[in-house]
Scaffold this motif. Structure first.
Motif, PDB file in Angstrom:
ATOM      1  N   SER A 205       0.824  -1.205   0.000  1.00  0.00           N
ATOM      2  CA  SER A 205       0.000   0.000   0.000  1.00  0.00           C
ATOM      3  C   SER A 205       0.858   1.255   0.000  1.00  0.00           C
ATOM      4  N   ALA A 206       0.409   2.247  -0.737  1.00  0.00           N
ATOM      5  CA  ALA A 206       1.122   3.533  -0.777  1.00  0.00           C
ATOM      6  C   ALA A 206       1.224   4.137   0.616  1.00  0.00           C
ATOM      7  N   TYR A 207       0.246   3.824   1.479  1.00  0.00           N
ATOM      8  CA  TYR A 207       0.263   4.369   2.833  1.00  0.00           C
ATOM      9  C   TYR A 207       1.393   3.774   3.672  1.00  0.00           C
ATOM     10  N   GLY A 208       1.848   2.566   3.306  1.00  0.00           N
ATOM     11  CA  GLY A 208       2.916   1.935   4.068  1.00  0.00           C
ATOM     12  C   GLY A 208       4.272   2.044   3.407  1.00  0.00           C
ATOM     13  N   TYR A 209       4.315   2.765   2.263  1.00  0.00           N
ATOM     14  CA  TYR A 209       5.566   2.854   1.511  1.00  0.00           C
ATOM     15  C   TYR A 209       6.665   3.577   2.298  1.00  0.00           C
ATOM     16  N   GLY A 210       6.296   4.643   3.003  1.00  0.00           N
ATOM     17  CA  GLY A 210       7.286   5.432   3.738  1.00  0.00           C
ATOM     18  C   GLY A 210       8.026   4.599   4.761  1.00  0.00           C
ATOM     19  N   ASP A 211       7.275   3.858   5.581  1.00  0.00           N
ATOM     20  CA  ASP A 211       7.901   3.027   6.608  1.00  0.00           C
ATOM     21  C   ASP A 211       8.724   1.907   5.978  1.00  0.00           C
ATOM     22  N   ALA A 212       8.173   1.288   4.917  1.00  0.00           N
ATOM     23  CA  ALA A 212       8.882   0.188   4.262  1.00  0.00           C
ATOM     24  C   ALA A 212      10.174   0.678   3.616  1.00  0.00           C
ATOM     25  N   SER A 213      10.132   1.885   3.055  1.00  0.00           N
ATOM     26  CA  SER A 213      11.317   2.448   2.420  1.00  0.00           C
ATOM     27  C   SER A 213      12.397   2.745   3.448  1.00  0.00           C
ATOM     28  N   THR A 214      11.981   3.242   4.608  1.00  0.00           N
ATOM     29  CA  THR A 214      12.937   3.562   5.683  1.00  0.00           C
ATOM     30  C   THR A 214      13.628   2.309   6.200  1.00  0.00           C
ATOM     31  N   SER A 215      12.858   1.229   6.313  1.00  0.00           N
ATOM     32  CA  SER A 215      13.414  -0.024   6.837  1.00  0.00           C
ATOM     33  C   SER A 215      14.032  -0.894   5.754  1.00  0.00           C
ATOM     34  N   GLY A 216      13.951  -0.436   4.481  1.00  0.00           N
ATOM     35  CA  GLY A 216      14.532  -1.200   3.378  1.00  0.00           C
ATOM     36  C   GLY A 216      13.769  -2.460   3.048  1.00  0.00           C
ATOM     37  N   GLU A 217      12.461  -2.466   3.275  1.00  0.00           N
ATOM     38  CA  GLU A 217      11.647  -3.664   3.062  1.00  0.00           C
ATOM     39  C   GLU A 217      10.613  -3.488   1.955  1.00  0.00           C
ATOM     40  N   VAL A 218      10.913  -2.642   0.984  1.00  0.00           N
ATOM     41  CA  VAL A 218       9.986  -2.460  -0.136  1.00  0.00           C
ATOM     42  C   VAL A 218      10.106  -3.662  -1.068  1.00  0.00           C
ATOM     43  N   PRO A 219       9.010  -4.402  -1.314  1.00  0.00           N
ATOM     44  CA  PRO A 219       9.072  -5.557  -2.225  1.00  0.00           C
ATOM     45  C   PRO A 219       9.301  -5.097  -3.665  1.00  0.00           C
ATOM     46  N   THR A 220       9.962  -5.928  -4.453  1.00  0.00           N
ATOM     47  CA  THR A 220      10.269  -5.556  -5.840  1.00  0.00           C
ATOM     48  C   THR A 220      10.010  -6.717  -6.790  1.00  0.00           C
ATOM     49  N   TRP A 221       9.807  -6.361  -8.058  1.00  0.00           N
ATOM     50  CA  TRP A 221       9.831  -7.336  -9.150  1.00  0.00           C
ATOM     51  C   TRP A 221      11.170  -7.200  -9.858  1.00  0.00           C
ATOM     52  N   ASN A 222      11.613  -8.266 -10.490  1.00  0.00           N
ATOM     53  CA  ASN A 222      12.814  -8.202 -11.310  1.00  0.00           C
ATOM     54  C   ASN A 222      12.427  -8.462 -12.754  1.00  0.00           C
ATOM     55  N   LEU A 223      12.465  -7.413 -13.568  1.00  0.00           N
ATOM     56  CA  LEU A 223      12.108  -7.514 -14.978  1.00  0.00           C
ATOM     57  C   LEU A 223      13.360  -7.341 -15.821  1.00  0.00           C
ATOM     58  N   LEU A 224      13.889  -8.490 -16.305  1.00  0.00           N
ATOM     59  CA  LEU A 224      15.083  -8.474 -17.160  1.00  0.00           C
ATOM     60  C   LEU A 224      16.235  -7.721 -16.487  1.00  0.00           C
ATOM     61  N   GLY A 225      16.383  -7.964 -15.193  1.00  0.00           N
ATOM     62  CA  GLY A 225      17.470  -7.341 -14.450  1.00  0.00           C
ATOM     63  C   GLY A 225      17.144  -5.989 -13.854  1.00  0.00           C
ATOM     64  N   LEU A 226      15.935  -5.484 -14.139  1.00  0.00           N
ATOM     65  CA  LEU A 226      15.517  -4.174 -13.616  1.00  0.00           C
ATOM     66  C   LEU A 226      14.610  -4.366 -12.416  1.00  0.00           C
ATOM     67  N   ASP A 227      14.976  -3.812 -11.280  1.00  0.00           N
ATOM     68  CA  ASP A 227      14.147  -3.910 -10.071  1.00  0.00           C
ATOM     69  C   ASP A 227      13.049  -2.846 -10.092  1.00  0.00           C
ATOM     70  N   ILE A 228      11.815  -3.306  -9.972  1.00  0.00           N
ATOM     71  CA  ILE A 228      10.653  -2.420  -9.989  1.00  0.00           C
ATOM     72  C   ILE A 228       9.932  -2.536  -8.654  1.00  0.00           C
ATOM     73  N   ASP A 229       9.702  -1.403  -7.997  1.00  0.00           N
ATOM     74  CA  ASP A 229       8.987  -1.424  -6.713  1.00  0.00           C
ATOM     75  C   ASP A 229       7.584  -1.983  -6.898  1.00  0.00           C
ATOM     76  N   LYS A 230       7.236  -2.912  -6.043  1.00  0.00           N
ATOM     77  CA  LYS A 230       5.929  -3.571  -6.100  1.00  0.00           C
ATOM     78  C   LYS A 230       4.965  -2.832  -5.161  1.00  0.00           C
ATOM     79  N   ILE A 231       4.632  -1.595  -5.542  1.00  0.00           N
ATOM     80  CA  ILE A 231       3.804  -0.770  -4.664  1.00  0.00           C
ATOM     81  C   ILE A 231       2.512  -0.355  -5.361  1.00  0.00           C
TER      82      ILE A 231
END
Length: 473
Positions: A205-231
């Motif tokens: 959730s966008a509402y939890g992005y700030g806390d997740a970003s601070t703690s380094g726990e933002v989930p990601t996808w890997n598309l052909l070597g490119l990390d995309i935030d799963k938010i």
């Protein structure tokens, strides 16, 4: 009465330059909306002196004549009969009006056309959140406690109300998607689906992005070597606006080139798939950042220069309504509500501006000797106090100019006071006096004082101006 109405309509046609000056005409709840060939042919003074007319103004390429709820339908029917002008849809009149608009006016109009259709849902949500505020806010009826703290049997009622009220904001991208894609010429249903994609529960959730970003726990996808935030983009405006534009244009592009036999298998799935990837890879991250920059700018400005910010917005809001520019700030309100601030300091100024316009109209009712103006000022003043300012603003205040200025002064003073006291609204609700229910309960006293200012200052200034200047009204 029918003969008088017909005569009044004939006078309207004559005052706007005759039937040959009408390119297209439609109506809304209170106004006739004309697309005219030449607005310079309008006799504004003659038009505003017609009994059935409450006011007239030009905006967004249209010339609008304020008639009043209910009466406008009768006037419109007679107008089409006596002029021979065919009944036009709002889209046809808007299209005709766009010929008279520059690029910036078209942009402002586009934002208005996107947000205005979803406002009933947002305003309804705001009212329900106001009810929830009364039930859950401390110190309203009991010191240090809320209603549900003392009467626990109401807890579940408050929770259900909150769920119903917050739904429009939780799924705001879907509402914007429906309206925006339709505006851009695509399928509204695909807009809804795209909006729901951006708030899918599997996304952070966008509402939890700030806390997740601070703690380094933002989930990601890997598309052909490119990390995309799963938010997700809950409560976000810009990502959905841009995604809607891209979705509509891709759908239109594919529809023109894909054979009808396979269009169902290609057009909608292709448009959604391409837009979805672009939304998560490019559109979302870029516009999310831009939206945060815009939000931070307003927050820092009002935090650092609260008095100046309130003064400027209080002074400029009513003039922006005249030009239609106020629609651009709806997106800012949504961003603020869904930011860490969890509220908007701009919308309370809107509510107070409505009250100020109504107060100035009431002063005109007391000061004038004209019975028609007394009646118009009374009805339009009540309407403004309930959040609908058009009759007061265009029918009375702008017509005589000085009440409009007095209302702006009162609004600005009140805006300075409430912004210096940090007043926030939980949502966009009904403007005017009922607006207090959309204010966080801890700021009710400050907002109520702001209301008193907007009632007294415009009324006194307008009344004194009439008496001291001996204005003939």
């Amino acid at each position: 009465m029918a003969d008088v109405t017909k005569k009044g309509v004939e006078q309207i046609v004559e005052a706007i330059g005759g039937k040959e000056n009408i390119s297209s005409v439609t109506h809304c709840v209170t106004r006739l909306r004309f697309a005219l060939h030449d607005e310079s042919k309008v006799d504004q003074e003659k038009l505003e002196n017609i009994d059935v007319v409450q006011g007239a103004f030009a905006t967004s390429g249209q010339f609008q004549v304020v008639i009043g709820q209910g009466t406008v339908e009768k006037v419109y029917k007679i107008l089409t009969e006596i002029t021979g002008v065919e009944e036009s849809s709002k889209e046809e009149t808007k299209a005709a009006a766009q010929q008279n608009m520059n690029a910036f006016q078209k942009f402002v109009k586009m934002l208005g056309d996107i947000f205005i259709p979803i406002l009933p849902a947002i305003v309804t949500a705001g009212l329900l959140l106001g009810i929830n505020n009364i039930l859950t806010g401390p110190d309203i009826f009991y010191e240090g406690q809320s209603v549900i703290d003392v009467h626990t049997q109401w807890t579940d009622f408050a929770e259900i109300i909150n769920i119903i009220a917050s739904t429009a904001f939780v799924f705001l991208p879907a509402l914007i998607g429906w309206s925006a894609v339709r505006q851009f010429g695509g399928s509204p249903l695909l807009g809804i689906v795209m909006g729901l994609v951006l708030v899918h529960p599997d996304l952070l959730s966008a509402y939890g992005y700030g806390d997740a970003s601070t703690s380094g726990e933002v989930p990601t996808w890997n598309l052909l070597g490119l990390d995309i935030d799963k938010i997700g983009y809950q409560g976000q405006v810009l990502p959905m606006l841009v995604a809607s534009y891209v979705l509509a244009k891709i759908e239109i592009f594919l529809s023109k080139r894909v054979p009808d036999a396979i269009s169902m298998l290609v057009v909608a799935p292709g448009a959604l798939l391409i837009t979805g990837f672009l939304a998560f890879v490019v559109i979302g991250p870029v516009t999310f950042t831009v939206g945060n920059v815009i939000t931070d700018f307003f927050v820092s400005t009002f935090n650092s220069f609260s008095a100046l910010g309130g003064l400027l917005y209080g002074l400029l809001y009513a003039p922006m309504v005249v030009t239609g520019l106020h629609h651009t700030f709806l997106a800012v309100d949504f961003q603020l509500i869904n930011s860490d601030l969890q509220g908007t300091f701009l919308w309370p100024i809107l509510a107070l501006s409505n009250i100020a316009q109504g107060s100035a109209a009431f002063a005109m009712m007391v000061a004038t000797r004209d019975e028609k103006l007394k009646g118009l000022s009374l009805s339009s003043g009540i309407s403004a106090f309930l959040g609908v300012t058009e009759p007061a603003m265009f029918g009375v205040n702008i017509r005589y100019r000085f009440p409009f200025i007095c209302a702006i002064v009162g609004s600005a003073i009140a805006a300075v006071y409430i912004t210096m006291n940090g007043v926030l609204a939980t949502s966009i609700g009904v403007g005017g006096v009922p607006g207090i229910f959309s204010i966080y309960t801890q700021y009710w006293l400050e907002f109520a004082i702001g209301m008193v200012i907007t009632i007294i200052v415009p009324f006194v200034l307008t009344y004194l101006y009439v008496k001291l200047k001996k204005v003939d009204v």
